[in-house]
Design a protein around this motif. Structure first.
Motif, PDB file in Angstrom:
ATOM      1  N   ILE A 130       0.829  -1.199   0.000  1.00  0.00           N
ATOM      2  CA  ILE A 130       0.000   0.000   0.000  1.00  0.00           C
ATOM      3  C   ILE A 130       0.868   1.255   0.000  1.00  0.00           C
ATOM      4  CG2 ILE A 130      -1.944  -1.164   1.118  1.00  0.00           C
ATOM      5  CD1 ILE A 130      -1.090   0.166   3.759  1.00  0.00           C
ATOM      6  N   ALA A 131       0.282   2.354  -0.456  1.00  0.00           N
ATOM      7  CA  ALA A 131       1.000   3.620  -0.578  1.00  0.00           C
ATOM      8  C   ALA A 131       0.250   4.732   0.145  1.00  0.00           C
ATOM      9  CB  ALA A 131       1.156   3.993  -2.055  1.00  0.00           C
ATOM     10  N   HIS A 132       0.998   5.651   0.692  1.00  0.00           N
ATOM     11  CA  HIS A 132       0.443   6.829   1.363  1.00  0.00           C
ATOM     12  C   HIS A 132      -0.450   7.617   0.401  1.00  0.00           C
ATOM     13  CE1 HIS A 132       0.353  10.715   3.451  1.00  0.00           C
ATOM     14  NE2 HIS A 132       0.798  10.095   4.534  1.00  0.00           N
ATOM     15  N   ALA A 133      -1.435   8.292   0.947  1.00  0.00           N
ATOM     16  CA  ALA A 133      -2.396   9.050   0.133  1.00  0.00           C
ATOM     17  C   ALA A 133      -1.754  10.193  -0.656  1.00  0.00           C
ATOM     18  CB  ALA A 133      -3.503   9.600   1.036  1.00  0.00           C
ATOM     19  N   LYS A 134      -0.549  10.624  -0.240  1.00  0.00           N
ATOM     20  CA  LYS A 134       0.098  11.755  -0.918  1.00  0.00           C
ATOM     21  C   LYS A 134       0.585  11.410  -2.322  1.00  0.00           C
ATOM     22  CE  LYS A 134       4.516  10.596   1.246  1.00  0.00           C
ATOM     23  NZ  LYS A 134       5.457  10.950   2.320  1.00  0.00           N
ATOM     24  N   PHE A 135       0.710  10.122  -2.629  1.00  0.00           N
ATOM     25  CA  PHE A 135       1.196   9.745  -3.960  1.00  0.00           C
ATOM     26  C   PHE A 135       0.087   9.930  -4.991  1.00  0.00           C
ATOM     27  CE2 PHE A 135       4.155   7.527  -1.173  1.00  0.00           C
ATOM     28  CZ  PHE A 135       5.368   7.878  -1.759  1.00  0.00           C
ATOM     29  N   THR A 136       0.466  10.475  -6.131  1.00  0.00           N
ATOM     30  CA  THR A 136      -0.508  10.789  -7.163  1.00  0.00           C
ATOM     31  C   THR A 136      -0.938   9.537  -7.927  1.00  0.00           C
ATOM     32  OG1 THR A 136       1.160  11.145  -8.886  1.00  0.00           O
ATOM     33  CG2 THR A 136       0.615  13.030  -7.462  1.00  0.00           C
ATOM     34  N   ALA A 137      -2.033   9.682  -8.645  1.00  0.00           N
ATOM     35  CA  ALA A 137      -2.520   8.566  -9.472  1.00  0.00           C
ATOM     36  C   ALA A 137      -1.473   8.173 -10.504  1.00  0.00           C
ATOM     37  CB  ALA A 137      -3.828   8.964 -10.157  1.00  0.00           C
ATOM     38  N   THR A 138      -0.745   9.144 -11.021  1.00  0.00           N
ATOM     39  CA  THR A 138       0.304   8.876 -12.003  1.00  0.00           C
ATOM     40  C   THR A 138       1.415   8.034 -11.393  1.00  0.00           C
ATOM     41  OG1 THR A 138      -0.151  10.947 -13.177  1.00  0.00           O
ATOM     42  CG2 THR A 138       2.005   9.936 -13.547  1.00  0.00           C
ATOM     43  N   GLN A 139       1.818   8.362 -10.169  1.00  0.00           N
ATOM     44  CA  GLN A 139       2.860   7.599  -9.480  1.00  0.00           C
ATOM     45  C   GLN A 139       2.399   6.175  -9.185  1.00  0.00           C
ATOM     46  OE1 GLN A 139       3.330  10.656  -6.375  1.00  0.00           O
ATOM     47  NE2 GLN A 139       5.542  10.618  -6.809  1.00  0.00           N
ATOM     48  N   ILE A 140       1.170   6.043  -8.742  1.00  0.00           N
ATOM     49  CA  ILE A 140       0.631   4.713  -8.428  1.00  0.00           C
ATOM     50  C   ILE A 140       0.565   3.861  -9.696  1.00  0.00           C
ATOM     51  CG2 ILE A 140      -1.364   3.424  -7.575  1.00  0.00           C
ATOM     52  CD1 ILE A 140       0.186   4.927  -5.409  1.00  0.00           C
ATOM     53  N   GLN A 141       0.133   4.451 -10.789  1.00  0.00           N
ATOM     54  CA  GLN A 141       0.045   3.702 -12.047  1.00  0.00           C
ATOM     55  C   GLN A 141       1.431   3.291 -12.546  1.00  0.00           C
ATOM     56  OE1 GLN A 141      -2.595   2.368 -13.573  1.00  0.00           O
ATOM     57  NE2 GLN A 141      -3.685   3.106 -11.764  1.00  0.00           N
ATOM     58  N   ALA A 142       2.428   4.156 -12.336  1.00  0.00           N
ATOM     59  CA  ALA A 142       3.797   3.820 -12.726  1.00  0.00           C
ATOM     60  C   ALA A 142       4.300   2.618 -11.929  1.00  0.00           C
ATOM     61  CB  ALA A 142       4.715   5.023 -12.506  1.00  0.00           C
ATOM     62  N   LEU A 143       3.984   2.593 -10.644  1.00  0.00           N
ATOM     63  CA  LEU A 143       4.357   1.455  -9.801  1.00  0.00           C
ATOM     64  C   LEU A 143       3.668   0.180 -10.268  1.00  0.00           C
ATOM     65  CD1 LEU A 143       4.292   2.902  -6.163  1.00  0.00           C
ATOM     66  CD2 LEU A 143       6.239   1.823  -7.295  1.00  0.00           C
ATOM     67  N   LYS A 144       2.371   0.287 -10.505  1.00  0.00           N
ATOM     68  CA  LYS A 144       1.602  -0.885 -10.931  1.00  0.00           C
ATOM     69  C   LYS A 144       2.133  -1.443 -12.249  1.00  0.00           C
ATOM     70  CE  LYS A 144      -2.809  -0.059  -8.630  1.00  0.00           C
ATOM     71  NZ  LYS A 144      -4.280  -0.047  -8.790  1.00  0.00           N
ATOM     72  N   LYS A 145       2.504  -0.574 -13.152  1.00  0.00           N
ATOM     73  CA  LYS A 145       3.025  -1.019 -14.439  1.00  0.00           C
ATOM     74  C   LYS A 145       4.302  -1.829 -14.261  1.00  0.00           C
ATOM     75  CE  LYS A 145       4.606   0.628 -18.948  1.00  0.00           C
ATOM     76  NZ  LYS A 145       4.872   1.819 -19.808  1.00  0.00           N
TER      77      LYS A 145
END
Length: 274
Positions: free
Chosen positions: A219-234
């Motif tokens: 899981i990631a802190h709420a401060k991370f943007t949708a773009t950052q989360i998608q980059a991680l998921k990719k």
């Protein structure tokens, strides 16, 4: 020009102090908890997750440092206070609460799912879950996730644990000892534990596998943007497609990262655990 300067300074201050300022950090932390079934020292845990941290660093463009978090209270309080950038934990109820209670975001769930395995010595007459009622059951220490997991499975299968002969081993690795010394008739262990991986060698067999549940969420802190989360998921989602990625997965002892939208499965897990 003074009003403009004041406004510009105010805007800059807001930008710097904004809660969504993950980009402003020089590095991030990946807090790791392997619960009570890990058996690794801190240096070994850091080494085990170093490959994952490198993959995350690549996706985010900044260094991710592995931090070992052994105490459950420290893990809970760290999420509650929002001090942890990323959390990956084998006790899945902690990341689940991170999402439900502390506004963390789900990045991935590790595969395969986790299960409670009920084991007996090979020569035991017990064949199925129905044979367990009234027998002596040994579970990992009561505070552990897998003890709660196995207890939930037994409860959902109609067991009244207050009336059953349940005892607790200090460590999950001691469960086979209870069986071998005839201190217990059946033991509960995690499907992903070292004990489970060595059943053939230790001379034990599984008589029941619980309902599968989400394993080791990241899981990631709420401060991370949708773009950052998608980059991680990719990056995480394609690790099983190349040799270097497969090496990272092997180091972690998992088959793949499931990066789908599985938040509900974690919320359902908390309800199931009761």
């Amino acid at each position: 020009m003074k009003p403009f300067s004041t406004l510009a300074g105010l805007a800059l201050l807001i930008s710097i102090t904004s809660t969504g300022s993950a980009q402003a950090q020089s590095s991030y932390t990946l807090n790791v908890s392997e619960g009570t079934s890990g058996g690794l020292d801190s240096a070994q845990v850091i080494e085990k997750y170093s490959g994952l941290a490198e993959v995350m660093s690549k996706a985010l463009g900044k260094k991710v440092n592995v931090v070992v978090t052994r105490e459950f209270t420290q893990l809970e309080e760290g999420m509650k206070a929002g001090k942890m950038d990323f959390v990956i934990a084998r006790p899945s109820d902690y990341p689940a609460r991170g999402i439900r209670d502390y506004k963390y975001q789900l990045v991935s769930i590790s595969k395969p799912d986790g299960q409670c395995l009920l084991i007996v010595p090979k020569a035991s007459p017990l064949k199925s879950l129905a044979d367990v009622k009234g027998k002596r059951i040994t579970l990992p220490e009561k505070i552990s996730y897998m003890s709660k997991f196995c207890s939930a499975e037994l409860t959902h299968k109609g067991f009244n644990l207050e009336k059953e002969k349940v005892q607790y081993a200090k460590e999950q690795g001691a469960v086979p000892f209870y069986l071998d010394t005839m201190l217990a008739d059946v033991g509960g262990i995690a499907s992903y534990s070292g004990v489970a991986k060595n059943l053939e060698k230790t001379g034990h067999r599984v008589i029941h596998s619980s309902q599968p549940q989400p394993y080791q969420p990241l899981i990631a802190h709420a401060k991370f943007t949708a773009t950052q989360i998608q980059a991680l998921k990719k990056e995480l989602g394609q690790l099983d497609e190349n040799e270097s990625g497969k090496a990272v997965l092997k180091q972690l002892g998992i088959k793949a990262f499931d990066t789908g939208n599985n938040e509900q499965s974690l919320l359902d897990l908390l309800k199931w655990l009761g």
